[in-house]
Scaffold this active site. Structure first.
Site, PDB file in Angstrom:
ATOM      1  N   ASP A 157      -7.070 -57.436 -23.881  1.00 10.78           N
ATOM      2  CA  ASP A 157      -5.649 -57.800 -24.199  1.00 10.78           C
ATOM      3  C   ASP A 157      -5.516 -59.555 -24.096  1.00 10.78           C
ATOM      4  O   ASP A 157      -6.713 -60.232 -23.331  1.00 10.78           O
ATOM      5  CB  ASP A 157      -4.548 -57.519 -23.210  1.00 10.78           C
ATOM      6  CG  ASP A 157      -4.189 -56.050 -23.543  1.00 10.78           C
ATOM      7  OD1 ASP A 157      -4.494 -55.647 -24.678  1.00 10.78           O
ATOM      8  OD2 ASP A 157      -3.786 -55.509 -22.493  1.00 10.78           O
TER       9      ASP A 157
ATOM     10  N   LYS B 211      -1.431 -58.904 -27.835  1.00 11.85           N
ATOM     11  CA  LYS B 211      -0.313 -58.918 -28.358  1.00 11.85           C
ATOM     12  C   LYS B 211       0.621 -59.575 -27.577  1.00 11.85           C
ATOM     13  O   LYS B 211       0.499 -59.791 -26.603  1.00 11.85           O
ATOM     14  CB  LYS B 211       0.074 -57.478 -28.622  1.00 11.85           C
ATOM     15  CG  LYS B 211       0.411 -56.414 -27.574  1.00 11.85           C
ATOM     16  CD  LYS B 211       0.748 -55.193 -27.591  1.00 11.85           C
ATOM     17  CE  LYS B 211      -0.250 -54.452 -28.336  1.00 11.85           C
ATOM     18  NZ  LYS B 211      -1.627 -54.400 -27.597  1.00 11.85           N
TER      19      LYS B 211
ATOM     20  N   MET C 254       7.546 -59.556 -18.355  1.00 11.79           N
ATOM     21  CA  MET C 254       7.793 -59.837 -19.725  1.00 11.79           C
ATOM     22  C   MET C 254       9.288 -59.960 -20.056  1.00 11.79           C
ATOM     23  O   MET C 254       9.772 -59.712 -21.133  1.00 11.79           O
ATOM     24  CB  MET C 254       7.173 -58.807 -20.893  1.00 11.79           C
ATOM     25  CG  MET C 254       5.756 -58.448 -20.620  1.00 11.79           C
ATOM     26  SD  MET C 254       4.953 -57.129 -21.359  1.00 11.79           S
ATOM     27  CE  MET C 254       5.643 -55.736 -20.237  1.00 11.79           C
TER      28      MET C 254
END
Length: 472
Positions: free
Chosen positions: A247, A269, A382
């Protein structure tokens, strides 16, 4: 890297040592152990050097150094206690483009002598580039206690068996898998430690018939950013991997710890931009494993905490792929610790809840009423893009506008950045933030300054984070 670490084959190679004292003796012993053809030049010689010369183990030249002694030599060591003589040797060797080492003078040397852990044919060399030889020696002493004495025999018997393995297993990758599996379980080393060489050979032979073709996948948590927070098992699997899918939250410093010839594939991502879709990532895990490869799916934090590890495992189960999961330190634990914020505290927080600011489209709405209870810590992963929604909903369901909040950007990394404020300021705090950011909401945030990192160098409490900003 100031020096290229290499191992020189000196067997029957002519080498010169200038100096006849105890230091020269130590260098001579190393050269002789490597099988070198040694000549020693000095006006006077240590008794043990004379004994070795008498036993025809080396040659002596009893006079001061002259450049003609370098003719035909491969390697030179200057080990006198006279700086001018040592420099003369170095200058003459450099002119002839010979490798030269001057004891305790790395600036005059074209190579340096490392501290050595000898488990021949396994050799471990430790060097500080001439900056801290005592430190290098201490590291060597530590390694001496860690590396078993039978390690050399393990390497030797493996070398004798290599031709047999190569004959049976044609594929290079599968041969490496065979050796990794054989060494990893420890049975071979245990037999050799007991002196059971015949049984060790039988084990190597029987292991050739075992299944080594099938691949496997390891979901590995890389932690929140600081490479030192990796688990030992995570590091071991990273060193054995054929392919690593990682990641964007995995730092370059952590990727540097992956086996050098492994294929590194970014499947990172971030909000609104997926380099590789999740479905394609799932497919790649299956594809590489079916090729017989050892695949590591390297995820920031912990793979089972908002890491979509469960989704990837479902795909592996359906495809019949063997897998294992290695947990990592999740961002909530790592970032809060580095920012001096305990997630629970008997006086301020009796529970902690982890939520994500990114929910699956069409997924269930968060239970804002439950999340708005006082005396609990709320950690939002997030959540930057949803900061306005988070602030509005928590205030709507009764959380005090004065509830302390912390935003931790790039947590546990050298450039960690922490902003402190109130729930009513959450949108304002979030406005200037970019990149991976963790939100901590709750009364425990008030402890951030009180529990600042104690710096033993200054004997004072200071923020571990030089960019800690309090907007109150």
């Amino acid at each position: 890297m100031d020096y290229l670490p290499i191992f020189a084959k000196l067997e029957n190679r002519p080498c010169l040592v200038v100096g006849g004292g105890e230091i020269a003796l130590r260098k001579v012993n190393l050269l002789l152990k490597a099988g070198a053809d040694v000549t020693v030049c000095a006006p006077q010689f240590h008794d043990q050097l004379l004994e070795k010369a008498e036993a025809k183990q080396l040659k002596t030249v009893q006079h001061h150094f002259t450049a003609d002694l370098l003719i035909g030599k491969w390697l030179v060591i200057a080990a006198t206690d006279q700086k001018l003589v040592n420099k003369q040797v170095a200058d003459a060797a450099n002119e002839l483009q010979l490798l030269v080492n001057v004891v305790d003078a790395p600036q005059l040397s074209s190579f340096i002598m490392p501290s050595i852990v000898d488990r021949s044919p396994i050799i471990v060399a430790i060097s500080s580039g001439g900056n801290a030889p005592v430190l290098a020696r201490l590291i060597r002493e530590r390694l001496e206690t860690l590396l078993p004495m039978h390690l050399g025999r393990l390497a030797a018997i493996s070398g004798e068996f290599r031709h047999r393995v190569k004959k049976v297993i044609k594929n290079v990758s599968l041969r490496r898998r065979y050796w990794e599996k054989l060494f990893a379980n420890g049975r071979l080393g245990a037999l050799l430690e007991k002196g059971q060489t015949d049984n060790a050979i039988k084990l190597m032979e029987s292991s050739l018939t075992e299944d080594i073709v099938s691949g496997e996948v390891a979901l590995v948590g890389a932690g929140p950013g600081d490479p030192s927070l990796l688990t030992l098992k995570a590091l071991q699997l990273m060193q054995q991997a054929d392919v690593v899918l990682y990641d964007r939250l995995v730092s370059a410093e952590i990727l540097d710890l992956v086996r050098r010839d492994a294929d590194l594939i970014s499947v990172g991502k971030h909000a609104g931009n997926h380099e590789v879709t999740q479905s394609r990532t799932n497919e790649m895990l299956v594809e590489y494993a079916r090729q017989g490869k050892k695949v590591v799916r390297l995820k920031g934090g912990d793979p089972f905490i908002f890491g979509r590890g469960g989704e990837e495992l479902e795909e592996l189960v359906e495809a019949g792929i063997a897998f294992q999961v290695v947990p990592g330190i999740t961002a909530a634990s790592g970032c809060s610790a580095y920012a001096g914020i305990p997630l629970t505290h008997r006086d301020f927080s009796q529970s902690v809840t982890f939520v994500t600011g990114h929910c699956k489209q069409g997924g269930k709405e968060l239970n804002w009423q439950a999340l708005s209870v006082s005396n609990q810590t709320l950690v939002v992963y997030m959540g930057l893009i949803q900061s306005s929604e988070i602030q509005t909903q928590l205030l709507r369901f009764g959380r005090s506008k004065d509830t302390p909040v912390a935003l931790i950007n790039k947590g546990t990394c050298p450039d960690q950045h922490v902003l402190l404020g109130k729930l009513s300021e959450l949108v304002q705090l979030s406005a200037g933030m970019q990149g991976p950011t963790l939100m901590i909401i709750g009364e425990v945030v008030n402890l951030a300054n009180k529990l600042a990192w104690f710096n033993p160098e200054t004997n004072q409490k200071t923020s571990r984070d030089p960019f800690l900003v309090n907007l109150n």
